[in-house]
Design a protein around this motif. Structure first.
Motif, short mmCIF file in Angstrom:
data_model
loop_
_atom_site.label_atom_id
_atom_site.label_comp_id
_atom_site.label_asym_id
_atom_site.label_seq_id
_atom_site.Cartn_x
_atom_site.Cartn_y
_atom_site.Cartn_z
N LYS A 151 0.84 -1.20 0.00
CA LYS A 151 0.00 0.00 0.00
C LYS A 151 0.88 1.26 0.00
O LYS A 151 0.50 2.27 -0.58
N THR A 210 -4.02 4.64 -2.06
CA THR A 210 -5.26 4.34 -1.34
C THR A 210 -5.29 4.98 0.05
O THR A 210 -6.37 5.16 0.62
N TYR A 211 -4.13 5.33 0.61
CA TYR A 211 -4.10 6.03 1.90
C TYR A 211 -4.63 7.46 1.76
O TYR A 211 -5.44 7.91 2.57
#
Length: 260
Positions: A151, A210-211
C-alpha cells in the motif's frame, strides 16, 4: 549546542535559489528523499532531517505531537541559518508542513504537499492509531511493514524501491513510531489554514494511492488560493520513490517559479 535532529544538508553555495526542506513520512527516514537529494542538491541547498523518533534522530517515548516536529524543524533551520525556504512534506510530513506553515508562514516561500490530507483525525481513527501504537510496541515493526508494503508503494513497484521502503520501515524505532502515531491522532484540522496560504503551493499524489487518494489532493488544490495539482500515474503513496523522474519534473518547475 548541536541540533536535536539528525539531518542531511547539501549546499552548493547558490544563494539566489530558494533552499528546499524535505519532511519525510511515517514510518520512514530522510533516505526516503534520496532521489530528490540527488536531483536538486547540485543547484540549490537541500535539507532533509530525520524527524524525532525516526532514522538517526533521538527517540522521545510517549506522545510527540505534530507541533513538536514543527518546533524541531524550526530549531534546525535556525541552527543552519536558513531564513526562508520552500517546504515539502509527504504524508505525515505533509501534515507537519501544514503545521509549520501555521507557525512559520512568513519564512516559507512555497509549500509542497504530497500524498497527504488536511482533516483532523476521526474518533475511529484515533482509536486505530492508539491500537497500532500498542501493537508496534508489543510486536516491533516487521509484521506491520510486511502488511503495508504494497500500500505504501504499488504492487507493481520496482523491487529495489520496495526493498528500500521495507528497510526504512523495519529500521524505525517502535517507540518513535508509536509516539508519532499518538501525536498524529491529536492533530488539528488544517483545512481553514489551507485557504489562508499566501504563497504558491504544489499538490502531488500517486494515482493509485489508497491512503490519501486523488480526491484528497483535489480538495486541497481547491482550497489553496494559488496551487498546481499533479497526479502521478503508476505510483501509490510514495511517488517520489516510485516515479522519481516525474515527481522531480513537477517539483523542478515549481521551484523555478519560486526562484524567479
Amino acid at each position: 549546542m548541536p541540533p536535536f535532529l539528525a539531518f542531511e544538508d547539501k549546499d552548493p553555495g547558490l544563494p539566489s535559489r530558494v533552499p528546499l526542506v524535505l519532511v519525510h513520512g511515517h514510518p520512514f527516514d530522510r533516505t526516503m528523499w534520496q532521489p530528490q537529494l540527488t536531483e536538486f542538491a547540485a543547484g540549490r541547498r537541500v535539507i532533509a532531517p530525520d524527524l524525532r523518533g525516526y532514522g538517526a534522530s533521538p527517540v522521545t517515548p510517549g506522545t510527540v505531537p505534530l507541533s513538536r516536529h514543527a518546533h524541531d524543524i524550526a530549531d534546525l533551520l535556525d541552527h543552519l541559518g536558513v531564513d526562508t525556504f520552500a517546504l515539502a512534506g509527504l504524508s505525515m510530513g505533509g501534515q507537519i508542513a501544514m503545521e509549520c506553515y501555521g507557525r512559520l508562514g512568513d519564512r516559507i516561500r512555497g509549500l509542497v504537499l504530497a500524498d497527504t490530507f488536511p482533516t483532523a483525525e476521526t474518533p475511529e481513527g484515533r482509536l486505530g492509531r492508539a491500537a497500532m501504537a500498542e501493537r508496534l510496541l508489543a510486536e516491533g515493526m516487521r509484521g506491520y511493514a510486511d502488511e503495508v508494503l504494497e500500500k505504501m508503494v504499488a504492487p507493481y513497484a520496482d523491487p529495489e524501491v520496495k526493498a528500500h521502503v521495507h528497510r526504512m520501515m523495519t529500521a524505525t524505532s517502535p517507540e518513535g513510531a508509536a509516539a508519532a502515531l499518538r501525536g498524529r491522532a491529536e492533530r488539528p484540522d488544517y483545512r481553514g489554514l489551507l485557504t489562508r496560504v499566501s504563497v504558491p503551493a504544489l499538490v502531488l499524489v500517486g494515482a493509485d494511492d489508497t491512503y490519501t487518494p486523488v480526491s484528497d489532493a483535489e480538495a486541497m488544490h481547491a482550497a489553496l488560493p494559488d496551487s498546481a495539482l499533479h497526479v502521478i500515474e503508476g505510483a501509490a503513496h510514495l511517488p517520489n520513490l516510485e516515479r522519481p523522474e516525474e515527481f522531480n519534473r513537477a517539483l523542478a518547475a515549481f521551484l523555478a517559479r519560486l526562484d524567479g
